[in-house]
Design a protein around this motif. Structure first.
Motif, short mmCIF file in Angstrom:
data_model
loop_
_atom_site.label_atom_id
_atom_site.label_comp_id
_atom_site.label_asym_id
_atom_site.label_seq_id
_atom_site.Cartn_x
_atom_site.Cartn_y
_atom_site.Cartn_z
N GLN A 95 0.15 2.26 -7.74
CA GLN A 95 1.44 2.92 -7.48
C GLN A 95 1.58 3.27 -6.00
O GLN A 95 2.64 3.09 -5.40
CB GLN A 95 1.61 4.20 -8.32
N HIS A 96 0.48 3.78 -5.41
CA HIS A 96 0.56 4.27 -4.03
C HIS A 96 0.75 3.12 -3.03
O HIS A 96 1.56 3.20 -2.12
CB HIS A 96 -0.69 5.10 -3.71
N THR A 97 0.00 2.02 -3.24
CA THR A 97 0.18 0.87 -2.34
C THR A 97 1.57 0.28 -2.55
O THR A 97 2.24 -0.11 -1.59
CB THR A 97 -0.91 -0.20 -2.61
N GLN A 99 4.15 1.89 -3.33
CA GLN A 99 5.10 2.78 -2.63
C GLN A 99 5.21 2.41 -1.15
O GLN A 99 6.30 2.34 -0.60
CB GLN A 99 4.65 4.23 -2.79
N HIS A 100 4.06 2.17 -0.48
CA HIS A 100 4.12 1.78 0.94
C HIS A 100 4.99 0.54 1.11
O HIS A 100 5.83 0.47 2.01
CB HIS A 100 2.71 1.45 1.46
N ILE A 101 4.77 -0.45 0.23
CA ILE A 101 5.47 -1.73 0.35
C ILE A 101 6.97 -1.54 0.08
O ILE A 101 7.82 -2.03 0.83
CB ILE A 101 4.86 -2.76 -0.64
N ALA A 192 0.66 6.02 8.33
CA ALA A 192 -0.46 6.96 8.29
C ALA A 192 -0.55 7.54 6.89
O ALA A 192 0.46 7.99 6.34
CB ALA A 192 -0.23 8.08 9.30
N CYS A 193 -1.76 7.48 6.29
CA CYS A 193 -1.87 7.95 4.91
C CYS A 193 -3.32 8.28 4.57
O CYS A 193 -4.24 7.59 4.99
CB CYS A 193 -1.35 6.86 3.95
N GLY A 194 -3.51 9.34 3.78
CA GLY A 194 -4.85 9.73 3.35
C GLY A 194 -5.14 9.38 1.91
O GLY A 194 -6.15 9.82 1.35
N THR A 196 -5.47 6.66 -1.61
CA THR A 196 -6.30 5.50 -1.96
C THR A 196 -5.38 4.31 -2.25
O THR A 196 -4.33 4.47 -2.87
CB THR A 196 -7.16 5.78 -3.20
N HIS A 197 -5.79 3.13 -1.78
CA HIS A 197 -4.95 1.94 -1.88
C HIS A 197 -5.77 0.75 -2.34
O HIS A 197 -6.99 0.73 -2.16
CB HIS A 197 -4.33 1.63 -0.51
N VAL A 198 -5.08 -0.24 -2.91
CA VAL A 198 -5.77 -1.48 -3.28
C VAL A 198 -6.10 -2.26 -2.01
O VAL A 198 -5.54 -1.99 -0.95
CB VAL A 198 -4.92 -2.34 -4.24
#
Ligand SMILES: [Zn+2]
Length: 396
Positions: A95-97, A99-101, A192-194, A196-198
């Motif tokens: 979900q988090h990665t 979101q960046h995309i 910039a992000c703290g 966890t990502h794939v």
């Protein structure tokens, strides 16, 4: 300072660590370890769950650089073995990665900048700083985001001194001092992000925008990635297939079938209405004949069982075409309503009668001298109210 193993390798599911400190939070035991793979809630991403030596970890938070594990029960060992709930973590990474995309795609397609991100077990949303996005913009952003997923690009994390911030080509300038952790989806997005990502955009699988709605001058975009998107697709597919089976058509024929059902329902409703009017008409002579002869007028006072207010008004209008007729009618379905009326050749104020008769029952209503309507009383009060009106009428 706890060493954050999830920053070094977000795919690490198990680890050993030394207990550095023990404490309590809202009646629950807590531990700080020298290193941990448990992600502490921050930046819109919820904490990991899992176990430390078999004891469930129910919350994880960061306090002054230390990662505090909140436990379901006491933990005795000084060296512990930890395992995170990998299904939950990998979901958060997808979900988090994603979101960046998606946030980058929204900038490129609509110039919409992400102002906040929310991730929970039920939903994933970003708020963007535009009050309105067209369906075309949403579709284009979704398409562009998925192309970035399918390009299977490496997701690379690097660290930089905060002074370099302006030179890093970040999507959004962060409010950070010290070291900047930059997550790059190849050349597509840098942020910039703290979290966890794939490790590769392809692992996001799919990005689907489920809903957009205005949110205090911004737009809230709900979306889902990877396994969540697959689960959602499965649920919708099962629902469509079950509806199609029930209605005996293929799923693509459902809109047509439902439109036809609605049409048939409307035709049936009109037919019931027409039959009911015929039934009411056939009842009219019996009702007229049952009116009680009084001096100067005939009185029909009764509760009409199984009829509604519209039917009651129709009956009143029809009966009042006879000269010398007074009607005091009531219905109870779906709510109590009553109407008082008299023929044009009589000189009785039905509006006043309605107010007078209704007063002890605190009934509402009013109308004209020849026809008035009321309500606002209980079903048990209807007959007493009609009787009282008949009595007032007899006495005047
Ligand atoms: Zn992130």
């Amino acid at each position: 300072m706890t060493v954050k193993l999830y920053w070094r390798d977000p795919y690490q599911r198990a680890f050993d660590a030394k207990v550095m400190a023990r404490g309590e939070l809202q009646g629950r035991p807590t531990v700080v370890l020298d290193q941990t793979a448990f992600y502490a809630t921050s930046g819109g991403q919820p904490n990991d769950t899992g176990v430390l030596d078999g004891v469930p970890v129910i919350d994880v938070l960061e306090v002054d650089g230390d990662v505090v594990h909140v436990l379901a029960g006491p933990l005795t060992g000084d060296v512990v073995h930890g395992e995170i709930d990998w299904e939950r973590r990998f979901d958060h990474m997808q979900q988090h990665t994603g979101q960046h995309i998606l946030s980058q795609a929204l900038v490129q397609v609509a110039g919409a900048e992400t102002v906040s991100f929310h991730l929970s077990a039920d939903s994933v949303t970003v708020d963007v700083n535009l009050p309105l996005l067209s369906p075309e913009q949403i579709a284009a952003a979704e398409r562009l985001a998925n192309e970035a997923v399918w390009a299977a690009q490496p997701v690379v994390v690097s660290e930089h001194p905060a002074e370099q911030m302006g030179m890093l080509g970040l999507r959004k300038q962060p409010d950070v001092e010290g070291t900047l952790r930059v997550v790059a989806v190849a050349a597509f997005d840098r942020c910039a992000c703290g979290g966890t990502h794939v490790r590769n955009s392809g692992e996001v699988g799919l990005i689907h925008i489920a809903r957009c709605e205005p949110q205090r001058g911004n737009t809230r975009i709900e979306f889902m990635c990877g396994r969540r998107a697959l689960r959602d697709y499965g649920a919708r597919d099962a629902l469509l297939r079950s509806l199609a089976r029930d209605l005996g058509v293929g799923w693509s024929e459902l809109p047509e079938r439902i439109a036809r059902l609605a049409e048939q329902g409307e035709t049936a409703r009109k037919m019931v209405e027409a039959l009911r009017m015929r039934l009411l008409d056939s009842e009219l002579p019996r009702l007229a004949a049952s009116a009680e002869q009084r001096s100067g007028y005939r009185l029909l006072a009764c509760v009409l069982e199984g009829l509604d207010a519209g039917n009651m008004r129709y009956i009143a209008q029809q009966l009042l075409q006879h000269p010398g007729m007074v009607v005091l009618l009531g219905v109870t379905e779906p709510s109590v309503q009553f109407c008082f009326g008299r023929s044009a050749d009589l000189d009785i104020d039905m509006n006043r009668l309605l107010r007078q008769a209704g007063e002890p029952f605190k009934a509402r209503g009013g109308g004209k001298p020849h026809l008035a309507q009321g309500g606002g009383i209980g079903p048990a009060e209807l007959e007493p109210l009609l009787r009282r009106a008949a009595d007032i009428l007899a006495a005047s």
